[in-house]
Scaffold this motif. Sequence first.
Motif, mmCIF file in Angstrom:
data_model
loop_
_atom_site.group_PDB
_atom_site.id
_atom_site.type_symbol
_atom_site.label_atom_id
_atom_site.label_comp_id
_atom_site.label_asym_id
_atom_site.label_seq_id
_atom_site.Cartn_x
_atom_site.Cartn_y
_atom_site.Cartn_z
ATOM 1 N N VAL A 14 1.025 -1.078 -0.098
ATOM 2 C CA VAL A 14 -0.362 -0.404 0.385
ATOM 3 C C VAL A 14 0.356 0.937 -0.311
ATOM 4 N N ALA A 15 2.586 1.111 1.221
ATOM 5 C CA ALA A 15 2.581 2.076 1.244
ATOM 6 C C ALA A 15 3.482 2.843 -0.663
ATOM 7 N N LEU A 16 3.899 1.481 -1.822
ATOM 8 C CA LEU A 16 4.283 1.343 -2.480
ATOM 9 C C LEU A 16 3.550 2.241 -3.139
ATOM 10 N N GLN A 17 2.468 1.520 -3.622
ATOM 11 C CA GLN A 17 1.625 2.179 -4.662
ATOM 12 C C GLN A 17 1.672 3.649 -4.067
ATOM 13 N N ASN A 18 0.877 4.588 -3.383
ATOM 14 C CA ASN A 18 0.280 5.407 -2.600
ATOM 15 C C ASN A 18 2.352 6.372 -3.107
ATOM 16 N N LEU A 19 3.154 5.999 -2.949
ATOM 17 C CA LEU A 19 4.240 6.406 -3.349
ATOM 18 C C LEU A 19 4.449 6.739 -5.200
ATOM 19 N N ASN A 20 4.657 5.705 -5.692
ATOM 20 C CA ASN A 20 4.080 5.585 -7.262
ATOM 21 C C ASN A 20 3.572 6.639 -7.787
ATOM 22 N N ALA A 21 2.283 6.680 -6.803
ATOM 23 C CA ALA A 21 1.259 7.540 -7.589
ATOM 24 C C ALA A 21 1.955 9.042 -7.129
ATOM 25 N N THR A 22 2.908 9.259 -6.309
ATOM 26 C CA THR A 22 2.515 10.151 -5.716
ATOM 27 C C THR A 22 3.785 11.212 -6.595
ATOM 28 N N ASN A 23 5.265 10.029 -6.781
ATOM 29 C CA ASN A 23 6.050 10.642 -7.469
ATOM 30 C C ASN A 23 5.258 10.658 -9.478
ATOM 31 N N THR A 24 4.204 9.959 -10.122
ATOM 32 C CA THR A 24 3.529 10.168 -10.926
ATOM 33 C C THR A 24 3.542 11.856 -10.895
ATOM 34 N N GLU A 25 2.923 11.760 -9.676
ATOM 35 C CA GLU A 25 2.080 13.669 -9.662
ATOM 36 C C GLU A 25 3.114 14.324 -9.448
ATOM 37 N N ASP A 234 -1.601 27.023 -21.223
ATOM 38 C CA ASP A 234 -0.644 27.198 -19.709
ATOM 39 C C ASP A 234 -0.919 26.920 -18.411
ATOM 40 N N ALA A 235 0.097 26.947 -18.242
ATOM 41 C CA ALA A 235 -0.178 26.083 -16.417
ATOM 42 C C ALA A 235 0.444 27.247 -15.711
ATOM 43 N N ASP A 236 -1.007 27.801 -15.006
ATOM 44 C CA ASP A 236 -0.753 28.276 -13.329
ATOM 45 C C ASP A 236 0.213 28.003 -12.695
ATOM 46 N N LEU A 237 1.426 29.145 -13.306
ATOM 47 C CA LEU A 237 2.275 28.692 -12.296
ATOM 48 C C LEU A 237 2.930 28.428 -11.248
ATOM 49 N N ALA A 238 2.025 29.767 -10.416
ATOM 50 C CA ALA A 238 1.970 29.843 -8.848
ATOM 51 C C ALA A 238 0.785 28.349 -7.794
ATOM 52 N N LYS A 239 -0.058 28.463 -9.177
ATOM 53 C CA LYS A 239 -0.845 27.081 -8.725
ATOM 54 C C LYS A 239 0.375 26.059 -8.473
ATOM 55 N N GLU A 240 1.161 25.383 -9.455
ATOM 56 C CA GLU A 240 1.531 24.312 -10.005
ATOM 57 C C GLU A 240 2.991 24.269 -8.755
ATOM 58 N N SER A 241 3.859 25.835 -8.584
ATOM 59 C CA SER A 241 4.964 26.041 -7.245
ATOM 60 C C SER A 241 4.247 25.293 -5.968
ATOM 61 N N ALA A 242 3.186 25.474 -5.966
ATOM 62 C CA ALA A 242 2.819 25.589 -4.505
ATOM 63 C C ALA A 242 2.356 23.891 -4.834
ATOM 64 N N ARG A 243 1.774 22.814 -5.582
ATOM 65 C CA ARG A 243 1.359 22.059 -5.847
ATOM 66 C C ARG A 243 2.418 20.660 -5.782
ATOM 67 N N LEU A 244 4.009 21.662 -6.303
ATOM 68 C CA LEU A 244 5.019 20.703 -6.642
ATOM 69 C C LEU A 244 5.358 20.791 -4.533
ATOM 70 N N THR A 245 5.612 21.564 -4.105
ATOM 71 C CA THR A 245 5.959 21.854 -3.104
ATOM 72 C C THR A 245 5.013 21.173 -1.987
ATOM 73 N N ALA A 246 3.936 20.699 -1.863
ATOM 74 C CA ALA A 246 3.079 19.756 -1.597
ATOM 75 C C ALA A 246 3.448 18.247 -1.659
ATOM 76 N N LEU A 247 3.793 18.122 -3.106
ATOM 77 C CA LEU A 247 3.643 16.861 -3.666
ATOM 78 C C LEU A 247 5.447 16.107 -2.933
ATOM 79 N N GLN A 248 6.553 16.984 -2.530
ATOM 80 C CA GLN A 248 8.030 16.910 -2.485
ATOM 81 C C GLN A 248 7.795 16.649 -0.883
ATOM 82 N N THR A 249 7.133 16.872 -0.184
ATOM 83 C CA THR A 249 6.720 16.753 1.156
ATOM 84 C C THR A 249 5.916 15.179 1.178
ATOM 85 N N LYS A 250 5.090 14.938 0.456
ATOM 86 C CA LYS A 250 4.176 13.722 0.181
ATOM 87 C C LYS A 250 5.322 12.992 -0.056
#
Length: 273
Positions: A14-25, A234-250
Amino acid sequence: MIANSVNTNAGAMVALQNLNATNTELQISQGRINTGKKIGSAKDNGAIWAIAENQSAIANSLNAVRDSLQRGQSTIDVGLAAGDTVVDLLNKMKEKALAAADTSITSASRATLAADFTTLRDQITKAVSNAKFSGANIVDGSTDQMSFLSNDSGDAFTVVARNLSLQGIGLDSDSTFATAADASAMISTITTALSTATNKLASLGTNSAGLDAHLTFINKLQDSLDAGVGNLVDADLAKESARLTALQTKQQLGTQALSIANQAPQSVLSLFG
């Protein structure tokens, strides 16, 4: 209850599945930041990508339309400059004819005025014949109209040419005077030529204004298309920056969770103390 097993570690799976999903995002978010686009290929969203590509193609094709209209703009501007010169020369010719119509001047003076008149007349021909831009002349009588691109479908924006040559304004290459009576008659001829030239010049100016307005529209249309495509892809870079930080923590938490889950089978050894 999940059995204690060294063959199957459900928690680790389960942990590996979640980690793989996070890496994909995380890869998706990093790709958007790198390219600046939320839809960079048909794989991301086929329908939106197709719409954006079609609109981009239209916007790019308008570059050729804009170039054509700008070439037309320059061609007309050169013609208008020649027209201004023609009107100025006609005014000077009228002055010479009016002075020569004075019966009190000598024949020698009248001949001098006639020579000046002839020089001014010939300058009209030179001005009109030299009014070319990229080989095109809209005032020398060589063409009735000129067409330029008006849209991405190849439709034409047509400008009516105006003949400002000597023949086009009612004069000819041997228009001159020798006597006071000739000069008096020439005044009327030049007045008519002046009226003809100004009317044609005004009409050409109207065509030029229409072409300028259409060029402005094309520029605005192209800007609107570019903005529309940007809204789609076009991507919303401000939103993507916040999302990137959250995903790195995740991702970090997922790695730790997987590490903890992998340690679970070790607890089975304590049963065999």
